[in-house]
Design a protein around this motif. Sequence first.
Motif, PDB file in Angstrom:
ATOM      1  N   MET A 392       8.180   1.752  -4.581  1.00 14.65           N
ATOM      2  CA  MET A 392       6.892   1.486  -5.233  1.00 14.65           C
ATOM      3  C   MET A 392       6.717   0.035  -5.656  1.00 14.65           C
ATOM      4  O   MET A 392       5.594  -0.490  -5.613  1.00 14.65           O
ATOM      5  CB  MET A 392       6.744   2.392  -6.468  1.00 14.65           C
ATOM      6  N   ILE A 407       2.675  -3.510  -6.117  1.00 14.11           N
ATOM      7  CA  ILE A 407       2.773  -2.059  -5.969  1.00 14.11           C
ATOM      8  C   ILE A 407       2.604  -1.740  -4.480  1.00 14.11           C
ATOM      9  O   ILE A 407       1.947  -2.479  -3.744  1.00 14.11           O
ATOM     10  CB  ILE A 407       1.690  -1.351  -6.805  1.00 14.11           C
ATOM     11  N   CYS A 408       3.175  -0.650  -4.016  1.00 14.82           N
ATOM     12  CA  CYS A 408       3.226  -0.358  -2.583  1.00 14.82           C
ATOM     13  C   CYS A 408       1.847  -0.288  -1.934  1.00 14.82           C
ATOM     14  O   CYS A 408       1.688  -0.664  -0.764  1.00 14.82           O
ATOM     15  CB  CYS A 408       4.008   0.925  -2.332  1.00 14.82           C
ATOM     16  N   THR A 412      -1.761   3.717  -5.245  1.00 15.79           N
ATOM     17  CA  THR A 412      -0.658   3.897  -6.198  1.00 15.79           C
ATOM     18  C   THR A 412      -0.851   2.996  -7.405  1.00 15.79           C
ATOM     19  O   THR A 412      -0.602   3.408  -8.546  1.00 15.79           O
ATOM     20  CB  THR A 412       0.688   3.597  -5.523  1.00 15.79           C
ATOM     21  N   ARG A 413      -1.293   1.753  -7.158  1.00 18.96           N
ATOM     22  CA  ARG A 413      -1.543   0.847  -8.285  1.00 18.96           C
ATOM     23  C   ARG A 413      -2.570   1.442  -9.241  1.00 18.96           C
ATOM     24  O   ARG A 413      -2.381   1.435 -10.463  1.00 18.96           O
ATOM     25  CB  ARG A 413      -2.021  -0.515  -7.782  1.00 18.96           C
ATOM     26  N   SER A 415      -3.370   4.513  -9.724  1.00 20.12           N
ATOM     27  CA  SER A 415      -2.774   5.654 -10.426  1.00 20.12           C
ATOM     28  C   SER A 415      -1.856   5.191 -11.547  1.00 20.12           C
ATOM     29  O   SER A 415      -1.902   5.729 -12.668  1.00 20.12           O
ATOM     30  CB  SER A 415      -1.999   6.517  -9.428  1.00 20.12           C
ATOM     31  N   HIS A 462       5.550   9.551 -11.610  1.00 21.78           N
ATOM     32  CA  HIS A 462       4.828   9.371 -10.354  1.00 21.78           C
ATOM     33  C   HIS A 462       5.723   9.661  -9.174  1.00 21.78           C
ATOM     34  O   HIS A 462       5.294  10.206  -8.153  1.00 21.78           O
ATOM     35  CB  HIS A 462       4.287   7.936 -10.265  1.00 21.78           C
ATOM     36  N   LYS A 463       6.985   9.283  -9.311  1.00 20.43           N
ATOM     37  CA  LYS A 463       7.941   9.473  -8.235  1.00 20.43           C
ATOM     38  C   LYS A 463       8.120  10.950  -7.921  1.00 20.43           C
ATOM     39  O   LYS A 463       8.227  11.364  -6.774  1.00 20.43           O
ATOM     40  CB  LYS A 463       9.292   8.843  -8.642  1.00 20.43           C
TER      41      LYS A 463
END
Length: 463
Positions: A392, A407-408, A412-413, A415, A462-463
């Motif tokens: 991430m 961030i990936c 995702t950022r 979130s 999140h992971k």
Amino acid sequence: MASGLIRRHLALSLHRNVRLSAPACRYASKAAPKTDQDYDYSGPSMKTTVPGPRTQNVGAINFFCNYEESRGNYLVDVDGNRMLDLYTQISSIPIGYNHPDLLKLMSNPNNLVAPSGITRVQTMACGSCANENAYKAMFIWYRNKERGPNAPSEEELSSCMINQSPGCPELSILSFMGGFHGRTMGCLSTTHSKPIHKLDLPSFDWPIAPFPHLQYPLEEFTRENAQEEARCLEEVEDLIVRWRQKGKPVAGIVIEPIQAEGGDNHASPDFFRNLRNIARKHGCAFHVDEVQTGGGATGKFWAHEHWGLDDPADIVAFSKKMLTGGYFHKDELQADKPYRIFNTWMGDPSKNLMLAEVLNVIRTENLLEEVCRSGKALLNGLYELQARYPGMLSRARGQGTFCAIDICDDATRTSLLNKARDKGVLLGGCGSQSIRFRPALVFKEYHVHMFLNIFNDVLAQHK
């Protein structure tokens, strides 16, 4: 007494107002009672003709003001002439000059404010108008170099009124891809961070150079990053030559010490040193936009101090943490005639009062040292998190607390930003996939650890 530094800054920003006079009849009135204002003078006192010997007459300016000695209803000029002021800087002085209640707000900051090698300041209202007028100053300086001792021609004076050359010359400002310098029309031509800022708006045909895209960790990509910076510098010189051949010579180069809005993009001190030399070699003004980086967040008051140059800039723009807007500049960038760089307020004088106290707090509470300590803890914490969550997080980087991490992907950022907010931590994005950190100067190490613990929880969930 008010800070001499800030008072001089205010004087520089306001001195272009014109004093108008007209013949008038004598009005017979009752004797005026003695003023009950301790800070006011008892009446006018003229020592010389106006303009006096200490005033350099430049057209519409009849005299320069001495704001240190002005009181109440009386404006004093640099020759000591004291005048009852019924014009008050185009109706802009609400409670007289040097009102004691306003002076109580002023403190005495040391001279860490002005960037090294720069002697003048021009206050404005915000970062965009600071840069916009800095561009104007560079254009005026460049044309005056070309014109030499000659006055503008009649053709120049007439053609500028219809937006034609030679009065409106085909000059340009060189900027960098990823840079952000404001939303006004001139600044937008040098802003290249997001399409939304520029879509549907006309722009000047000005050169855009690549900004180095460094690989991280820096110590593992020394050779590759040096090659990348050399490539960008070579392109800068090529663009300057090409735009000169196009008949649109580069009057100035504008750059951020860290491209903030564009993604917290960094370059090495060597890159900026070489860029400064290129500007000097080609006769371009060198404008450092410190609107976001200035004010101490990088661990030095000005981010360009990290470059280690005795002569790092011709113009330095500021705003944000400085509470007002404007630009510092060298003497030769001073406009040669009145009203060429001008508006009613030339910034917001009340913000100068607050800035004086902010500077005093920075000094007395050693906040730049605090920034270095908390910034080191923040960056080390980001390194640990990206090692823990390599899928991430990547490219942790920063100076002082002026930090960022990639961030990936954008989804995702978004979130992560929302989940952090739900846990009580406000963060912001920059560029296409970065999170940037912009805490206040009073952000301490325990705040860093508080954030890192919360952010770690967000990442783990999140992971």
